[in-house]
Enzyme design. Structure first.
Site, PDB file in Angstrom:
ATOM      1  CG  HIS A   1      -8.676  -7.263   9.493  1.00  0.00           C
ATOM      2  ND1 HIS A   1      -7.998  -8.207   9.729  1.00  0.00           N
ATOM      3  CD2 HIS A   1      -7.849  -7.742   8.091  1.00  0.00           C
ATOM      4  CE1 HIS A   1      -6.834  -8.755   9.793  1.00  0.00           C
ATOM      5  NE2 HIS A   1      -6.955  -8.029   8.070  1.00  0.00           N
TER       6      HIS A   1
ATOM      7  CD  GLU B   1      -1.590  -2.489   1.900  1.00  0.00           C
ATOM      8  OE1 GLU B   1      -2.097  -3.514   1.233  1.00  0.00           O
ATOM      9  OE2 GLU B   1      -0.757  -2.912   1.737  1.00  0.00           O
TER      10      GLU B   1
END
Length: 326
Positions: free
Chosen positions: A131, A62
């Site tokens: 998450h 990322e």
């Protein structure tokens, strides 16, 4: 105007497709956006239609592909970066904060960064503590970044199109559990303005303020409260930053009571900022203290039972409204 029943993921895809058709500078980049059709199938069929130069698969990196996209935006392109989860945006935090949102200021307005970071935010089902973060309060703290969190397919499509046309960095927060939500949306092109809240339900007794998936819980609560004779005015923020304080204040001045609901944690959350601005603008109009409903101050459990205890519920919203009116 004709309409069609459309899923959230399809509405987002339509927005991407229309903007790529309109502007050859727009391209999509992220993990599994091309060959796999997107982790949540938002980009299904886009590779076949637009080719590998405009729908680009990346490694699991990322920080790297966010930096690449920011550089592309500085040269005049318009990247749409998909994070498989906004939890993974933390890996790219330095690029987003130090470069994307500060470059215009640091360069003395010589470099704009027209970029959209999009993907699912908040908790899904049993994806546990690493998450399940709600990132809107974190990112909204930094000047230079527009933060959008739609609750339905109509707003998702119209706001994403508006976001892509921006000349500024945008965080576009979706929710994994909402991708299958359906509603009738126009088949013709339309835009939803950034920075304008939506009065999803009109009422005279109490103002209920929320955003993203929690709006659906608020709607369920409002229906039950209506059976009790309580008329809820429900405001869907749609845009976290810039905040539409005018719509919020006008509603609170009308109802004199307010409950704020968010999926994120209560300490330093969106409801804390909105609540303070309500006090600042409407203190003399309130007939009771504000009440907030939010996620409990704990990391998200994996257990389905504990997860349900941690997240806001319809019952908690109803109880909060009854409390503020009492």
């Amino acid at each position: 105007m004709s309409t069609q029943l459309t899923e959230m993921r399809e509405a987002l895809r339509q927005a991407l497709d229309e903007e790529m058709q309109k502007d050859p500078r727009v391209f999509i980049v992220g993990e599994e956006v091309a060959e796999y059709n997107g982790a949540y199938k938002v980009t299904k069929g886009m590779l076949e239609k637009w080719g590998p130069d405009r729908v680009i698969d990346t490694p699991i990196a990322e920080l790297g592909f966010s930096g690449l996209a920011i550089g592309a935006a500085m040269t005049g392109l318009k990247p749409v970066v998909e994070f498989m989860s906004f939890n993974f945006s933390f890996v790219a935090f330095d690029q987003i904060i130090s470069n994307a949102i500060k470059m215009y200021y640091m360069s003395g307005s010589r470099f704009s960064v027209p970029i959209v970071f999009r993907g699912p935010n908040g908790a899904a089902a049993q994806v546990s503590s690493q998450h399940s973060h709600c990132v809107e309060a974190l990112y909204a703290n930094f000047p230079g970044l527009i933060v959008i969190a739609p609750s339905n397919p109509y707003d998702a499509k119209g706001l994403l199109k508006s976001a892509i046309r921006q000349n500024n960095p945008v965080l576009f927060l979706e929710n994994e559990l909402s991708y299958g939500d359906k509603m009738e949306i126009p088949t013709e092109e339309y835009l939803v303005p950034i920075g304008k809240a939506h009065i999803a339900r009109e009422g005279d007794h109490v103002t209920l303020i929320s955003h993203s998936r929690m709006v659906l819980l608020c709607e369920e609560a409002a229906k039950e409260l209506q059976d009790q004779g309580i008329q809820v005015e429900l405001i869907d923020l749609r845009t976290i930053k810039p905040l539409d304080i005018d719509t919020i204040a006008n509603s609170v001045r009308k109802t004199h009571f307010c409950v704020l609901v968010e999926e994120g944690h209560i300490f330093g959350g969106i409801s804390a900022e909105v609540g303070f601005q309500i006090i600042e603008h409407c203190f003399d109009d309130l007939d009771a203290p504000l009440v907030r409903v939010a996620q409990k101050e704990t990391p998200m459990p994996y257990s389905k039972v504990l997860e349900k205890q941690t997240m806001p519920t319809k019952e908690q919203i109803i109880e909060a409204v009854q409390k503020v009116l009492a």
